[in-house]
Design an enzyme around this catalytic site. Sequence first.
Site, PDB file in Angstrom:
ATOM      1  N   HIS A 227       7.082  -5.951  -0.094  1.00  0.00           N
ATOM      2  CA  HIS A 227       6.969  -5.893  -1.469  1.00  0.00           C
ATOM      3  C   HIS A 227       6.809  -4.294  -1.988  1.00  0.00           C
ATOM      4  CE1 HIS A 227       5.565  -6.927  -5.474  1.00  0.00           C
ATOM      5  NE2 HIS A 227       4.889  -5.655  -5.494  1.00  0.00           N
ATOM      6  N   CYS A 228       7.641  -3.524  -2.675  1.00  0.00           N
ATOM      7  CA  CYS A 228       7.631  -2.025  -2.796  1.00  0.00           C
ATOM      8  C   CYS A 228       7.059  -1.740  -4.288  1.00  0.00           C
ATOM      9  CB  CYS A 228       8.865  -1.815  -2.695  1.00  0.00           C
ATOM     10  SG  CYS A 228       9.147  -0.009  -2.949  1.00  0.00           S
ATOM     11  N   PRO A 229       5.940  -1.373  -4.555  1.00  0.00           N
ATOM     12  CA  PRO A 229       5.632  -1.078  -5.539  1.00  0.00           C
ATOM     13  C   PRO A 229       6.243   0.065  -6.505  1.00  0.00           C
ATOM     14  CG  PRO A 229       4.016  -0.249  -4.171  1.00  0.00           C
ATOM     15  CD  PRO A 229       5.020  -1.064  -3.387  1.00  0.00           C
TER      16      PRO A 229
ATOM     17  N   ASN B  22       9.023  -4.657  -7.426  1.00  0.00           N
ATOM     18  CA  ASN B  22       9.700  -5.856  -7.019  1.00  0.00           C
ATOM     19  C   ASN B  22       9.592  -6.092  -5.477  1.00  0.00           C
ATOM     20  OD1 ASN B  22      10.870  -8.275  -7.178  1.00  0.00           O
ATOM     21  ND2 ASN B  22      12.686  -7.431  -8.164  1.00  0.00           N
TER      22      ASN B  22
END
Length: 327
Positions: free
Chosen positions: A196-198, A202
């Site tokens: 999960h890439c802030p 997304n």
Amino acid sequence: MTPGGGSGPMKDCEYSQISTHSSSSPMESPHKKKKSAPKRKWEVFPGRNKFFCNGRIMMARQTGVFYLTLVLILVTSGLFFAFDCPYLSEKITPAIPAVGGILFFFVMGTLLRTSFSDPGVLPRATPDEAADLERQIDIANGSSSGGYRPPPRTKEVIINGQTVKLKYCFTCKIFRPPRASHCSLCDNCVERFDHHCPWVGNCVGKRNYRFFYMFILSLSFLTVFIFAFVITHVILRSQQTGFLNALKDSPARYPLTERNSVVCFFSVWSIVGLSGFHTYLISSNQTTNEDIKGSWSNKRGKENYNPYSYGNIFTNCCAALCGPLSP
């Protein structure tokens, strides 16, 4: 989230099992319930995602860092095009702003494509599907009682001669496919979950990983490009009038140019390093999740090989970047 392999009426079907409260009272007739307009899947989506443009854009709920990413790219690129490109275009070549513009638009396009896409969310099981799965497990365990028996947490499958464990998700009520994982932030099971890439707001999974990789790779080129030519600009100006005199002649421009170079200097190492790490993952057909857990590490034994690797760096890269996108 697009329905897998379906078309026509399937686009308007609803997840009736997701509703936590009924829209009609128990005294209403079944005919009135049938007349109610069916809701789109994104309108009753059980995860923690946000949807825009009638469900065409899907993002995580926490998008603050994503907006910070946009601001950093826009401000850094804007300062470069406004203060550095006119001088560099005149003194060196007009190709510099042209190349910078191409890189900038490619970075923005891949960023938005990564951020707004369904990363590969797996649909949750309906109550009937979950009950049927429990009955199958009861039969497999030799249990004939009608009582509730929680399903086991793992199930083993063989992939290219390697035993892979499938974990049961108690939230989605499914056995997760190989390489899938449940994101605690989005509350979804994502196929070929990477992380999960802030920064992009997304999850990164099967359906948007190639765009994520192209984003960080093109951002690396853009950052190096801007940093190199900002330094070139400062050196050329200093050779003409001296560094201190240049600062006095243009007090508003140079502090911005220097700050831009400082931002690029500290950003380039992390971005280039991240690009190199994901290049290694693509060449070996691994995910960040698998690499962190050491799923296919040689430390676990020589027989613990990666069953998803094609055994060739070129084939692994083609499969990750050029293969067909799942629906």
